[in-house]
Enzyme design. Sequence first.
Site, PDB file in Angstrom:
ATOM      1  N   LYS A  77     -26.402 -13.560  -8.672  1.00 31.34           N
ATOM      2  CA  LYS A  77     -27.255 -12.372  -8.641  1.00 31.34           C
ATOM      3  C   LYS A  77     -26.769 -11.500  -7.485  1.00 31.34           C
ATOM      4  CE  LYS A  77     -31.988 -10.824  -9.082  1.00 31.34           C
ATOM      5  NZ  LYS A  77     -32.028  -9.807  -8.037  1.00 31.34           N
ATOM      6  N   ASP A  94       0.826  -1.216   0.000  1.00 34.87           N
ATOM      7  CA  ASP A  94       0.000   0.000   0.000  1.00 34.87           C
ATOM      8  C   ASP A  94       0.856   1.259   0.000  1.00 34.87           C
ATOM      9  OD1 ASP A  94      -2.077  -1.657   0.051  1.00 34.87           O
ATOM     10  OD2 ASP A  94      -2.870  -1.053   2.025  1.00 34.87           O
ATOM     11  N   CYS A 115     -30.013   3.816  36.149  1.00 34.32           N
ATOM     12  CA  CYS A 115     -29.783   4.662  37.324  1.00 34.32           C
ATOM     13  C   CYS A 115     -31.065   5.308  37.861  1.00 34.32           C
ATOM     14  CB  CYS A 115     -28.751   5.742  37.020  1.00 34.32           C
ATOM     15  SG  CYS A 115     -29.357   6.994  35.877  1.00 34.32           S
ATOM     16  N   LYS A 130     -34.116 -17.054  -7.125  1.00 37.85           N
ATOM     17  CA  LYS A 130     -33.901 -16.318  -5.869  1.00 37.85           C
ATOM     18  C   LYS A 130     -33.759 -17.268  -4.698  1.00 37.85           C
ATOM     19  CE  LYS A 130     -35.597 -12.099  -5.342  1.00 37.85           C
ATOM     20  NZ  LYS A 130     -35.164 -10.751  -5.064  1.00 37.85           N
ATOM     21  N   PHE A 190       2.252   2.060  -3.352  1.00 42.74           N
ATOM     22  CA  PHE A 190       1.210   2.581  -4.241  1.00 42.74           C
ATOM     23  C   PHE A 190       0.904   4.040  -3.885  1.00 42.74           C
ATOM     24  CE2 PHE A 190      -3.167   3.593  -5.262  1.00 42.74           C
ATOM     25  CZ  PHE A 190      -3.195   3.283  -6.614  1.00 42.74           C
ATOM     26  N   ASP A 191       0.768   4.297  -2.586  1.00 41.35           N
ATOM     27  CA  ASP A 191       0.489   5.668  -2.143  1.00 41.35           C
ATOM     28  C   ASP A 191       1.580   6.624  -2.601  1.00 41.35           C
ATOM     29  OD1 ASP A 191      -1.730   4.695  -0.955  1.00 41.35           O
ATOM     30  OD2 ASP A 191      -0.952   4.742   1.094  1.00 41.35           O
ATOM     31  N   CYS A 199     -24.523   8.346  35.058  1.00 43.88           N
ATOM     32  CA  CYS A 199     -25.203   7.055  34.925  1.00 43.88           C
ATOM     33  C   CYS A 199     -24.162   5.955  34.707  1.00 43.88           C
ATOM     34  CB  CYS A 199     -26.176   7.091  33.754  1.00 43.88           C
ATOM     35  SG  CYS A 199     -26.969   5.504  33.445  1.00 43.88           S
ATOM     36  N   CYS A 226     -30.834   9.399  28.797  1.00 44.34           N
ATOM     37  CA  CYS A 226     -30.765   9.518  30.246  1.00 44.34           C
ATOM     38  C   CYS A 226     -30.023  10.821  30.536  1.00 44.34           C
ATOM     39  CB  CYS A 226     -29.987   8.330  30.815  1.00 44.34           C
ATOM     40  SG  CYS A 226     -29.473   8.551  32.515  1.00 44.34           S
TER      41      CYS A 226
HETATM   42  S1  IVH Z   1     -29.107  -9.195 -15.806  1.00 37.63           S
HETATM   43  C1  IVH Z   1     -32.852  -7.735 -18.192  1.00 37.63           C
HETATM   44  N1  IVH Z   1     -27.232 -10.170 -14.218  1.00 37.63           N
HETATM   45  O1  IVH Z   1     -30.924  -8.104 -10.643  1.00 37.63           O
HETATM   46  C2  IVH Z   1     -31.575  -7.954 -17.579  1.00 37.63           C
HETATM   47  N2  IVH Z   1     -28.873  -8.735 -13.299  1.00 37.63           N
HETATM   48  O2  IVH Z   1     -34.101  -8.221 -11.173  1.00 37.63           O
HETATM   49  C3  IVH Z   1     -31.504  -7.935 -16.101  1.00 37.63           C
HETATM   50  N3  IVH Z   1     -28.580  -8.292 -10.909  1.00 37.63           N
HETATM   51  O3  IVH Z   1     -31.899  -5.048 -12.031  1.00 37.63           O
HETATM   52  C4  IVH Z   1     -30.152  -7.806 -15.559  1.00 37.63           C
HETATM   53  N4  IVH Z   1     -26.789  -9.529 -10.634  1.00 37.63           N
HETATM   54  O4  IVH Z   1     -29.757  -5.067 -10.678  1.00 37.63           O
HETATM   55  C5  IVH Z   1     -28.338  -9.396 -14.323  1.00 37.63           C
HETATM   56  N5  IVH Z   1     -25.539 -11.093 -12.927  1.00 37.63           N
HETATM   57  C6  IVH Z   1     -26.614 -10.314 -13.034  1.00 37.63           C
HETATM   58  C7  IVH Z   1     -27.146  -9.624 -11.930  1.00 37.63           C
HETATM   59  C8  IVH Z   1     -28.281  -8.837 -12.100  1.00 37.63           C
HETATM   60  C9  IVH Z   1     -27.664  -8.722 -10.057  1.00 37.63           C
HETATM   61  C10 IVH Z   1     -29.727  -7.404 -10.570  1.00 37.63           C
HETATM   62  C11 IVH Z   1     -29.864  -6.208 -11.482  1.00 37.63           C
HETATM   63  C12 IVH Z   1     -31.264  -6.285 -12.035  1.00 37.63           C
HETATM   64  C13 IVH Z   1     -31.926  -7.238 -11.104  1.00 37.63           C
HETATM   65  C14 IVH Z   1     -32.953  -8.032 -11.888  1.00 37.63           C
END
Ligand code: IVH
Length: 685
Positions: A120, A38, A431, A333, A41-42, A451, A446
């Site tokens: 996701k 670091d 207290c 999901k 780099f700094d 206290c 308080c």
């Molecule tokens: S593709 C139509 N890829 O999930 C295309 N989205 O509900 C949609 N997200 O708004 C996006 N990781 O914010 C895609 N690997 C990924 C993702 C991703 C997170 C989020 C993104 C999007 C939401 C979809």
Amino acid sequence: MAERSRQSLTLAKTEALRDKIRHHEHLYYVLDAPELEDADFDALMRDLKEIEAQHPEWVTPDSPTQRVGGKPKEGFLKVAHSRPMLSLDNVNTPEELADWDRRVRSLAGDAEIAYVTELKLDGLSLALHYTAGSSGGAVLARAITRGNGTIGEDVTSNVRTIRSVPLAISAEKLKKSRLPMPFEIRGEVVMPMAAFLKMNQEREALGQSPAANPRNAAAGTIRTVEPNIVAQRRLDFYGYFALQLTPGAEGENAFPTQLETLDALTTAGFRVNPHREAFKTLDQLRTFVARAEEQRASLGYEIDGVVIKVNSTALQKRLGFTGKAPRWAVAYKFTARGGVTRLQDIAVQVGRTGKLTPVAVLSAVAIGGITVTRATLHNADEIERLGVKIGDFVRVERGGDVIPKIVEVVEDKDHPRGHKRFHFPAHCPVCGSEIVRTEGEADYRCVNVDCPARLRESLLHFASRGVMNIDGMGEAVVVQLMEHGLVHSIADLYSLTSDKLLTLERIGQKTADALIAEIEQTKKAPLDRVLFGLGIRFVGERTAQLLADAFGAMDVLLTATIEELERVQEVGPRVAAAVHEFFAEERNRELIERLRMAGLTFTAERRKRSAKLEGLTFVLTGTLPTLTRDEAKERIEASGGRVSGSVSKKTSYVVAGEEAGSKLDKARDLKVPVIGEPELLEMLG
Ligand code: IVH
């Protein structure tokens, strides 16, 4: 900088230094594989800053020093997207995933299907526009939030501070990546878990309410109007789409497949999530989902599922969209990391500023691998908002390692409502003193400065790692010190001896000696730590540092007026008033005198801040983006510079804003360097 190197300084060498810094930024922030310490780099960054301060005319907008620039003038501008930013349909079970796969196959006809799976990421989506830069490369021109999907907000100044977003892409990388100019990258901004926890710690130290989860924290940060604050928080950007911006083809996919897109993004220097794979069968998809769920806890950032996309762009086009979501992609999901349990009671904790926090006492429930028995309820308003009664069943959620939170009351035939309403106590539960709620504030406090709960929390804060770092002075020791009447104030720590400590339980000679040595070492801690340790309201680590830097000594700070305090950068009226009030209080003054006698550090090593611009004369003209004329003048003078009303050969710099007038022409005639506000701010440091 040494005289010799200054003479040999050239524009080309400066650009080479920039490239070197960009390379190391990429290694560190994108690849997680730094090659430099670091400090080294700094040092590179410092060299570049020095050169640019001497040659402001050499500064380019894509220089690594220019990540923090001016703030957006009036909030954020609204901008239309090249193509709507859509959301994804969700599936939650293997069966739903199978249904989706079947639908894709039936719509695709004979075409062979290949899927790409990605994580996701639980953040917010962002579009980055890149346009032609100098010498054949690309530069970041604009960053836009998703907004309503069609129109987003221009958050470029904040996004520039995200180190994994390249400000510039070299001609060479661009060519290798085969990204078509100009182009748009879409992806997700996330706040890593560690950064999130740090941010919340700081917020709590300042008496602010913590962000509920990293996604909210990232979203809030991106919309902060102060790029300085954004720069201090670590955000990351992961790219997943590349679109064309060529007129006529705006928003079209830049590559024939999703895999090629991800590879091109990697080549161009973007951070791309490594957890991605191409699959052909449903079974393989399920395996990826299961693996992702296992990895979830150890990734260091939050994910809420897996995204499955059809690999071929042509096939994506064929499949098209339904309403707001594509048919060619789906989000699997994960179920939220939450649980339902019973609220047994609401306890009230007293913090070091006297703040009373209601805490839910829960029947034990396992959430994401840990057993939860307590959850925060923040304040009286939150209890009101949830409408929660003691005996209720509540849904508890946990984002990573943070304190679990009650999100709602659950009510159905298996979960009958509780009956006992919670009343905020009229007296301090520790207290018995009166408690008050200041007009316009959510918290009760308080009033008793003595206290025991406040003293306990103050001692724990003073001893904690980020403050005085007194190893071995945890809760058990603090409680005993108080119970044995050995400590009534922070200052009493300095009258402790090994012999006195030996009277406590479970403390032998060795531990006692070690603790005394630990307390002794705090005398060397710098002034800003002492200030932080005092537990002044709203004075966290950073504010303490700013105060120590600005005033240089405890004695100067003790006599500072509210106006003088407010003049410190980033210190607003609320903080100034709290600091002033703290030092006006007789007991606090006594405490400080006792700490002085004990030998704590009361002077700061002054940085040579005030001499920074010594010998330089500035002329201001036009409207600057953020500073008023008076503010600019004041800050230049505070750094030892002079401000003059007219341009002459002796002028060092003309600072020009919008609608600059004849002074700018005169500067050009006399060949006086002209700079903008960002360069001025950089020089001011
Ligand atoms: S593709 C139509 N890829 O999930 C295309 N989205 O509900 C949609 N997200 O708004 C996006 N990781 O914010 C895609 N690997 C990924 C993702 C991703 C997170 C989020 C993104 C999007 C939401 C979809």
